[in-house]
Design an enzyme around this catalytic site. Structure first.
Site, PDB file in Angstrom:
ATOM      1  N   ASP A  57       0.826  -1.214   0.000  1.00 16.61           N
ATOM      2  CA  ASP A  57       0.000   0.000   0.000  1.00 16.61           C
ATOM      3  C   ASP A  57       0.852   1.252   0.000  1.00 16.61           C
ATOM      4  O   ASP A  57       0.539   2.244  -0.654  1.00 16.61           O
ATOM      5  CB  ASP A  57      -0.911   0.019   1.233  1.00 16.61           C
ATOM      6  CG  ASP A  57      -1.947  -1.078   1.136  1.00 16.61           C
ATOM      7  OD1 ASP A  57      -2.180  -1.549   0.008  1.00 16.61           O
ATOM      8  OD2 ASP A  57      -2.494  -1.459   2.176  1.00 16.61           O
ATOM      9  N   SER A 102      -9.368 -31.264   3.064  1.00 19.76           N
ATOM     10  CA  SER A 102      -7.999 -31.213   3.555  1.00 19.76           C
ATOM     11  C   SER A 102      -7.868 -32.189   4.726  1.00 19.76           C
ATOM     12  O   SER A 102      -8.796 -32.948   5.000  1.00 19.76           O
ATOM     13  CB  SER A 102      -7.626 -29.786   3.945  1.00 19.76           C
ATOM     14  OG  SER A 102      -8.521 -29.328   4.899  1.00 19.76           O
ATOM     15  N   GLU A 136       1.566 -43.368   4.611  1.00 18.73           N
ATOM     16  CA  GLU A 136       2.218 -43.036   3.338  1.00 18.73           C
ATOM     17  C   GLU A 136       2.739 -41.616   3.384  1.00 18.73           C
ATOM     18  O   GLU A 136       2.248 -40.800   4.168  1.00 18.73           O
ATOM     19  CB  GLU A 136       1.198 -43.166   2.199  1.00 18.73           C
ATOM     20  CG  GLU A 136       0.130 -42.088   2.269  1.00 18.73           C
ATOM     21  CD  GLU A 136      -1.144 -42.422   1.494  1.00 18.73           C
ATOM     22  OE1 GLU A 136      -1.895 -43.300   1.964  1.00 18.73           O
ATOM     23  OE2 GLU A 136      -1.374 -41.793   0.461  1.00 18.73           O
ATOM     24  N   LYS A 138       3.294 -37.726   2.844  1.00 19.30           N
ATOM     25  CA  LYS A 138       2.446 -36.596   2.456  1.00 19.30           C
ATOM     26  C   LYS A 138       3.258 -35.778   1.461  1.00 19.30           C
ATOM     27  O   LYS A 138       4.267 -35.177   1.813  1.00 19.30           O
ATOM     28  CB  LYS A 138       2.079 -35.761   3.680  1.00 19.30           C
ATOM     29  CG  LYS A 138       1.156 -34.607   3.340  1.00 19.30           C
ATOM     30  CD  LYS A 138       0.613 -33.964   4.606  1.00 19.30           C
ATOM     31  CE  LYS A 138      -0.453 -32.939   4.307  1.00 19.30           C
ATOM     32  NZ  LYS A 138       0.010 -31.800   3.526  1.00 19.30           N
ATOM     33  N   ASP A 140       4.416 -32.881  -0.929  1.00 18.11           N
ATOM     34  CA  ASP A 140       4.268 -31.425  -0.861  1.00 18.11           C
ATOM     35  C   ASP A 140       4.118 -30.864  -2.277  1.00 18.11           C
ATOM     36  O   ASP A 140       5.066 -30.387  -2.886  1.00 18.11           O
ATOM     37  CB  ASP A 140       5.499 -30.827  -0.167  1.00 18.11           C
ATOM     38  CG  ASP A 140       5.255 -29.398   0.274  1.00 18.11           C
ATOM     39  OD1 ASP A 140       4.106 -28.923   0.138  1.00 18.11           O
ATOM     40  OD2 ASP A 140       6.205 -28.761   0.753  1.00 18.11           O
ATOM     41  N   TYR A 246      -3.446 -41.064  -4.640  1.00 18.02           N
ATOM     42  CA  TYR A 246      -3.608 -41.548  -3.262  1.00 18.02           C
ATOM     43  C   TYR A 246      -5.056 -41.563  -2.779  1.00 18.02           C
ATOM     44  O   TYR A 246      -5.324 -41.896  -1.631  1.00 18.02           O
ATOM     45  CB  TYR A 246      -2.743 -40.748  -2.286  1.00 18.02           C
ATOM     46  CG  TYR A 246      -2.929 -39.248  -2.361  1.00 18.02           C
ATOM     47  CD1 TYR A 246      -4.127 -38.656  -2.034  1.00 18.02           C
ATOM     48  CD2 TYR A 246      -1.873 -38.429  -2.747  1.00 18.02           C
ATOM     49  CE1 TYR A 246      -4.293 -37.293  -2.108  1.00 18.02           C
ATOM     50  CE2 TYR A 246      -2.028 -37.057  -2.826  1.00 18.02           C
ATOM     51  CZ  TYR A 246      -3.247 -36.493  -2.509  1.00 18.02           C
ATOM     52  OH  TYR A 246      -3.411 -35.136  -2.584  1.00 18.02           O
ATOM     53  N   LYS A 310      -4.365 -43.368   7.303  1.00 16.58           N
ATOM     54  CA  LYS A 310      -5.775 -43.518   6.939  1.00 16.58           C
ATOM     55  C   LYS A 310      -6.287 -44.847   7.475  1.00 16.58           C
ATOM     56  O   LYS A 310      -5.547 -45.844   7.445  1.00 16.58           O
ATOM     57  CB  LYS A 310      -5.940 -43.519   5.412  1.00 16.58           C
ATOM     58  CG  LYS A 310      -5.443 -42.246   4.747  1.00 16.58           C
ATOM     59  CD  LYS A 310      -5.418 -42.327   3.225  1.00 16.58           C
ATOM     60  CE  LYS A 310      -4.810 -41.049   2.669  1.00 16.58           C
ATOM     61  NZ  LYS A 310      -4.459 -41.140   1.246  1.00 16.58           N
ATOM     62  N   LYS A 334       2.773 -34.284  10.702  1.00 13.79           N
ATOM     63  CA  LYS A 334       3.713 -33.378  10.034  1.00 13.79           C
ATOM     64  C   LYS A 334       5.132 -33.569  10.565  1.00 13.79           C
ATOM     65  O   LYS A 334       5.335 -33.891  11.741  1.00 13.79           O
ATOM     66  CB  LYS A 334       3.291 -31.909  10.279  1.00 13.79           C
ATOM     67  CG  LYS A 334       1.885 -31.564   9.830  1.00 13.79           C
ATOM     68  CD  LYS A 334       1.662 -31.754   8.349  1.00 13.79           C
ATOM     69  CE  LYS A 334       2.108 -30.590   7.512  1.00 13.79           C
ATOM     70  NZ  LYS A 334       1.223 -29.443   7.525  1.00 13.79           N
ATOM     71  N   CYS A 439      -5.381   2.453  19.463  1.00 11.03           N
ATOM     72  CA  CYS A 439      -5.399   1.749  18.182  1.00 11.03           C
ATOM     73  C   CYS A 439      -4.587   2.548  17.168  1.00 11.03           C
ATOM     74  O   CYS A 439      -4.857   3.737  16.966  1.00 11.03           O
ATOM     75  CB  CYS A 439      -6.839   1.596  17.700  1.00 11.03           C
ATOM     76  SG  CYS A 439      -6.950   0.994  16.010  1.00 11.03           S
ATOM     77  N   CYS A 442      -7.165   3.965  14.331  1.00 12.27           N
ATOM     78  CA  CYS A 442      -8.231   4.965  14.514  1.00 12.27           C
ATOM     79  C   CYS A 442      -8.025   5.793  15.775  1.00 12.27           C
ATOM     80  O   CYS A 442      -8.802   6.716  16.035  1.00 12.27           O
ATOM     81  CB  CYS A 442      -9.602   4.292  14.539  1.00 12.27           C
ATOM     82  SG  CYS A 442      -9.931   3.340  16.023  1.00 12.27           S
ATOM     83  N   CYS A 457      -9.037  -2.867  20.006  1.00  7.81           N
ATOM     84  CA  CYS A 457      -9.461  -1.513  19.706  1.00  7.81           C
ATOM     85  C   CYS A 457     -10.937  -1.391  20.056  1.00  7.81           C
ATOM     86  O   CYS A 457     -11.733  -2.270  19.718  1.00  7.81           O
ATOM     87  CB  CYS A 457      -9.241  -1.248  18.215  1.00  7.81           C
ATOM     88  SG  CYS A 457     -10.178   0.146  17.602  1.00  7.81           S
ATOM     89  N   CYS A 463     -13.649   2.166  13.370  1.00  8.62           N
ATOM     90  CA  CYS A 463     -12.237   1.876  13.101  1.00  8.62           C
ATOM     91  C   CYS A 463     -12.095   1.352  11.671  1.00  8.62           C
ATOM     92  O   CYS A 463     -12.628   0.294  11.331  1.00  8.62           O
ATOM     93  CB  CYS A 463     -11.719   0.828  14.089  1.00  8.62           C
ATOM     94  SG  CYS A 463     -10.020   0.342  13.720  1.00  8.62           S
TER      95      CYS A 463
HETATM   96  S1  IVH Z   1      -5.419 -37.825   1.410  1.00  7.66           S
HETATM   97  C1  IVH Z   1      -9.855 -36.766   2.167  1.00  7.66           C
HETATM   98  N1  IVH Z   1      -2.912 -38.443   1.035  1.00  7.66           N
HETATM   99  O1  IVH Z   1      -2.438 -32.889   1.651  1.00  7.66           O
HETATM  100  C2  IVH Z   1      -8.384 -36.672   2.273  1.00  7.66           C
HETATM  101  N2  IVH Z   1      -3.511 -36.148   0.896  1.00  7.66           N
HETATM  102  O2  IVH Z   1      -3.188 -31.252   3.901  1.00  7.66           O
HETATM  103  C3  IVH Z   1      -7.714 -36.612   0.967  1.00  7.66           C
HETATM  104  N3  IVH Z   1      -1.655 -34.667   0.320  1.00  7.66           N
HETATM  105  O3  IVH Z   1      -5.411 -31.722   0.242  1.00  7.66           O
HETATM  106  C4  IVH Z   1      -6.280 -36.345   1.073  1.00  7.66           C
HETATM  107  N4  IVH Z   1      -0.113 -36.222   0.146  1.00  7.66           N
HETATM  108  O4  IVH Z   1      -3.412 -32.203  -1.314  1.00  7.66           O
HETATM  109  C5  IVH Z   1      -3.808 -37.449   1.097  1.00  7.66           C
HETATM  110  N5  IVH Z   1      -0.742 -39.143   0.654  1.00  7.66           N
HETATM  111  C6  IVH Z   1      -1.627 -38.171   0.718  1.00  7.66           C
HETATM  112  C7  IVH Z   1      -1.272 -36.824   0.490  1.00  7.66           C
HETATM  113  C8  IVH Z   1      -2.251 -35.835   0.596  1.00  7.66           C
HETATM  114  C9  IVH Z   1      -0.364 -34.917   0.046  1.00  7.66           C
HETATM  115  C10 IVH Z   1      -2.243 -33.321   0.334  1.00  7.66           C
HETATM  116  C11 IVH Z   1      -3.589 -33.182  -0.334  1.00  7.66           C
HETATM  117  C12 IVH Z   1      -4.500 -32.645   0.725  1.00  7.66           C
HETATM  118  C13 IVH Z   1      -3.525 -32.016   1.661  1.00  7.66           C
HETATM  119  C14 IVH Z   1      -4.095 -31.873   3.057  1.00  7.66           C
END
Ligand code: IVH
Length: 715
Positions: A57, A102, A136, A138, A140, A246, A310, A334, A439, A442, A457, A463
C-alpha cells in the site's frame, strides 16, 4: 505490462513528493512500476506474496502521489491502472462431484495415539479390537482430481476451495504419469492425488529460467503450482511434472474393500502410487513407519512434509465420515518445523476484524526451509514479554525486543512464528517492547479485558482497520468468494468510499448505474471488468447458509462452527430468531444453542451478543435483504430424513451416539436431546424410558435402530 526490472532503487524514497525534481520522479516511477508489478504477480498469479500488504500500500500510495503531481509522467504501464495479474483468470470452473477435503494435523506421537483413541471411541471399538491403518508420505505439491468416463480422461481440476476448482484438463494431459486412457476401470472414476516436481527437475527448470532471463521459483511446490496453472498447455508440457495417486472422488463402482487394495488397484490401472505406502496395525507401527520415512526424506528426490495415516477398512471410513472440512478417518503427521535465525527489525501492529491488536515481526529476510520469510507472528503482548496467558514463563522468561536475533519457525504453510531469542546477541541499548494503548489505525483506546489474551481496539465500526478486515473476511474463499473482488480491491473500494459494509457490495451496480461512469477510468477498471464484477457479485446473491454465518466474522465462529450452526438451524430465519430470542445462560433458545455438539458457551455468548447488538444487527439485516440464503437442509433433500428432527434414546447397538448424531446431521436431519411436539422421529434402543413414553403420548413416529438404518439406506 512491461516491467523495467533493472530500474535501480532511487535514493529519493524519503523525499516528500512536493520536493521531488522531474528526473527524480521519472526514476522513482520506473522503480515503483517494477516493484509493484512483481508484487502483484507474486500475489495474484503465484499466490505467493513477497511483501506485506502495508508495504504494498505504501508503494502504491507513493506512486499515486507522484503521478498526481506530475500527471504527464504517468507511465503507459502505470501500477495505478492494473488490477491483479492475468494468468489464473483464463481457467474455467469445475464443481467437484465429491468435495476435495484437507486433512487434520498431528504434530507429535501423542497426537497419533489420540487419533487412534478418537476413532475407537467413535466406532465403539474396544482397545484390543484390531484396527488397521495405512501410512504413506504426504507429498508437498498440489492436489488434482482426474475424471475418467468409460476409461477416457475427460477432465482434470485443481482443488480450488474444495467445492469448485479450476479446469486444467489440457495441462494435465501433458503429464506423463497421468494416463489418457485406462482399461478395466469403473465407468466413472475420479482419481485424486498430488502433482509435484522432483528436486532434479526443479533445479534444472530454475537453471533454464535463469539462462532465459525468466522467473525462478522459490521451491518445487511453487514451481509445480505455477507450471500446472499455465494458460498455455505447451508451457506445462515443457515442465516435468509428476503425479502420485492416493485417493478418489466419484466412483460408479467401488475400487476395493480397503484403502490399501484400492491404491493397489489404481496402481494396476496405470497410476503412479507411492512405494512407501504400508499398512500398520496401530499407532506404534504408524510412528515407526513415520520415522523410517523421515530418515529417507532427504534422499527421496522430492519434497514431502509429513506422513498421512488412513483407516484401511473402507466400510469403517464410511462410518467415520467427515467433519466439515476434514475426514475423521485420516490425519497428517507433520515433520517438525524448519528453523532459522535472523534480526527482528521492527514490531508492527495489525488490527484485525474483531479489533484485536496483533504484533507482527518485521524480519531481515531469511530462508526457512526454502521459503524467504520477512514477517512472522508474535501472537500477543504476553508472548513478547516471555509469559503465557496464566503468567507462567515461556522461553524461560526471555522477552523479545526490536534489534534482537530471533529464531524463526515455519511449519508447512502456516504463518511463521518467532520461537526464541538469543540474549547473547542483544544490542546494549535495546528496550522492552511496549504494546500501544491506542489503536494505531483509529486512535481509539485499545483495552485488554480480564481473561482476554489480546488488547482490542474499542473503535468498533468507526475503526477503518476493523471495517476493512471484516470486508476482507467477507469476500474470502470460505465466505462469499466473489470472483474479481479480493483483499486488494476491497481496500481500494473502501478507501474510495464505495464500500463500507458487506451490504454495500450488493448495491454497487445500482449505485453506479448503467454507465458505470465512476468505476470506469479508475485504477484498472474498464467497462467490461466492472460489468464482470457486478455479474460475479450477483451470482453470489444465492448463497448457502453456512457461508453467510461464517462471512459475518463473528468472534469464535469459524468455518466449522458456521457449518454446525447452519446444519442445526437449517434456515436463516430460524437462526436469526434463535439468536434474537436467546438469553445468555438461560432459557430454551440458549439451551438449544449450547446443546449443539461443538458449540461452547464462549461461542454462544459471542453469537448472541453480536446478533443482538443494534449497529451490528442493522448491518446484518441490510446484507440479508440483498441475498437469497439457501437453507442448509435443501442441500440434502435426496435424503429421507432431511429437515426432520430426530431424537436418539436408549442403547444403540450398531453405532455410537456420536456416530448416530453425525450421520443423521450429514443427511440433513436435526438431532435433538429431548422429545417435544417438534420431534419427527424417535429412534429408541433397548432401555428407552421416559422419552419413548412421551413420544408415544405425542403420537411421534418411533422406530428401533435397525429400522432407522434401513430408512437412511444403511441396513
Ligand atoms: S489424502 C480426504 N494423502 O495434503 C483426504 N492427501 O493437507 C484426501 N496430500 O489436500 C487427502 N499427500 O493435497 C492425502 N498421501 C496423501 C497426500 C495428501 C499430500 C495433500 C492433499 C490434501 C492435503 C491436506
Amino acid at each position: 505490462m512491461v516491467q523495467d526490472s533493472k530500474a535501480k532503487q532511487p535514493q529519493t524514497g524519503d523525499v516528500p513528493v512536493a520536493e521531488l525534481a522531474r528526473d527524480q520522479a521519472i526514476a522513482e516511477l520506473a522503480w515503483l512500476a517494477a516493484q509493484l508489478g512483481t508484487a502483484n504477480t507474486a500475489y495474484h498469479r503465484d499466490d505467493a506474496p513477497q511483501i506485506s500488504d502495508a508495504a504494498y500500500d505504501a508503494l502504491k500510495r507513493r506512486n499515486s502521489a507522484i503521478e498526481a503531481r506530475f500527471p504527464d509522467l504517468k507511465r503507459a504501464d502505470s501500477p495505478s491502472d492494473m488490477v491483479g495479474a492475468a494468468v489464473a483468470e483464463g481457467f474455467g470452473k469445475v464443481r467437484h462431484a465429491v468435495r476435495m477435503l484437507s486433512l487434520g494435523n498431528a504434530f507429535d506421537d501423542d497426537d497419533v495415539f489420540e487419533f487412534d483413541q478418537r476413532i475407537r471411541k467413535y466406532l465403539g471399538l474396544a482397545q484390543d479390537a484390531p484396527l488397521v491403518y495405512t501410512a504413506e508420505p504426504k507429498i508437498d505439491g498440489l492436489s488434482l482430481s482426474l475424471r475418467y468416463e468409460n476409461g477416457q480422461l475427460v477432465q482434470a481440476a485443481t482443488r480450488g476451495d474444495g467445492e469448485t476448482g479450476e479446469n486444467v484438463t489440457a495441462n494435465a494431459r501433458t503429464i506423463a504419469d497421468i494416463p489418457d486412457v485406462i482399461s478395466d476401470a469403473p465407468d466413472v472414476l475420479e482419481v485424486r492425488g498430488e502433482v509435484y516436481m522432483s528436486h532434479a527437475d526443479f533445479a534444472a527448470l530454475n537453471d533454464r529460467q535463469t539462462a532465459q532471463g525468466g522467473k525462478t521459483f522459490a521451491n518445487p511446490r511453487n514451481a509445480a503450482a505455477g507450471s500446472l496453472r499455465q494458460l498455455d498447455a505447451d508451457v506445462t508440457k515443457a515442465r516435468p511434472l509428476r503425479f502420485f495417486a492416493y485417493a478418489w472422488g466419484e466412483l460408479s463402482a467401488p475400487l476395493a474393500e480397503t484403502q490399501s487394495a484400492a491404491i493397489d488397484r489404481l496402481h494396476s490401472l496405470g497410476f503412479a502410487t507411492n512405494p512407501l505406502t504400508e499398512t500398520c496395525d496401530g499407532p506404534a507401527a504408524m510412528i515407526a513407519h513415520y520415522k523410517m520415512i523421515e530418515a529417507k526424506r532427504a534422499s527421496l528426490g522430492y519434497d514431502i512434509d509429513g506422513v498421512v495415516y488412513k483407516v484401511d477398512d473402507l466400510s469403517l471410513q464410511r462410518r467415520l465420515g467427515f467433519r466439515s472440512t476434514t475426514p475423521r478417518w485420516a490425519i497428517a503427521h507433520k515433520f517438525p518445523a524448519e528453523l532459522a535465525w535472523t534480526v527482528l527489525e521492527a514490531i508492527d501492529i495489525q488490527v484485525g476484524r474483531t479489533g484485536a491488536l496483533s504484533p507482527v515481526a518485521r524480519l531481515q529476510p531469511v530462508t526457512v526451509g526454502g521459503v524467504v520469510v520477512s514477517n512472522a507472528t508474535l501472537h500477543n503482548e504476553d508472548y513478547i514479554a516471555g509469559r503465557d496467558s496464566t503468567g507462567a514463563p515461556i522461553r524461560e522468561g526471555r522477552d523479545i525486543r526490536v534489534g534482537d536475533w530471533v529464531q524463526v519457525y515455519r511449519a508447512g504453510d502456516v504463518i511463521p512464528k518467532i520461537s526464541d531469542v538469543d540474549l547473547a546477541r542483544r544490542p546494549e541499548d535495546s528496550v522492552p517492547y511496549e504494546m500501544p494503548t491506542k489503536c494505531p489505525e483509529c486512535g481509539s483506546d485499545a483495552i485488554r479485558e480480564e481473561g482476554d489474551a489480546v488488547r482490542r481496539c474499542t473503535g468498533g465500526i468507526i475503526c477503518p482497520a476493523q471495517a476493512v478486515e471484516k470486508l476482507k473476511h467477507f469476500v474470502s474463499r470460505a465466505a462469499f468468494d466473489i470472483e474479481g473482488l479480493g483483499a486488494k480491491q476491497v481496500e481500494q473500494f473502501y478507501a474510495d468510499g464505495w464500500i463500507r459494509t458487506p451490504a454495500d457490495i450488493f448495491t454497487l451496480r445500482a449505485r453506479f448505474g448503467q454507465g458505470l461512469q465512476q468505476l470506469k477510468n479508475r485504477e484498472g477498471w474498464g467497462e467490461k471488468s466492472a460489468a464482470n464484477l457486478f455479474d460475479a457479485i450477483d451470482e453470489k446473491r444465492n448463497i448457502a447458509l453456512a457461508r453467510v454465518i461464517f462471512s459475518l466474522g463473528i468472534r469464535h465462529v469459524g468455518e466449522n462452527s458456521a457449518a454446525l450452526l447452519a446444519n442445526h438451524y437449517t434456515s436463516w430465519r430460524a437462526f436469526e430468531d434463535a439468536m434474537t430470542s436467546a438469553e445468555i445462560g438461560t432459557g430454551a433458545a440458549w439451551e438449544d444453542l449450547v446443546g449443539i455438539d461443538g458449540v461452547g458457551t464462549v461461542m454462544a455468548t459471542s453469537l448472541v451478543t453480536t446478533m443482538q447488538q443494534e449497529a451490528e444487527r442493522a448491518q446484518i439485516d441490510r446484507l440479508i435483504a440483498e441475498l437469497n440464503v439457501q437453507d442448509a437442509a435443501a442441500r440434502a433433500t435426496d435424503s429421507p430424513v432431511a429437515g426432520k428432527t430426530v431424537v436418539f434414546t436408549g442403547t444403540l447397538e450398531r453405532m455410537t451416539r456420536a456416530e448416530a448424531k453425525a450421520r443423521a446431521e450429514s443427511l440433513g436431519a436435526k438431532v435433538s436431546g429431548s422429545v417435544s411436539a417438534k420431534t419427527d422421529i424417535l429412534v429408541a434402543g433397548p432401555g428407552a424410558g421416559s422419552k419413548a413414553k412421551k413420544a408415544a403420548d405425542l403420537g411421534i413416529e418411533t422406530m428401533d435402530e435397525d429400522a432407522w438404518l434401513a430408512l437412511i439406506g444403511d441396513a
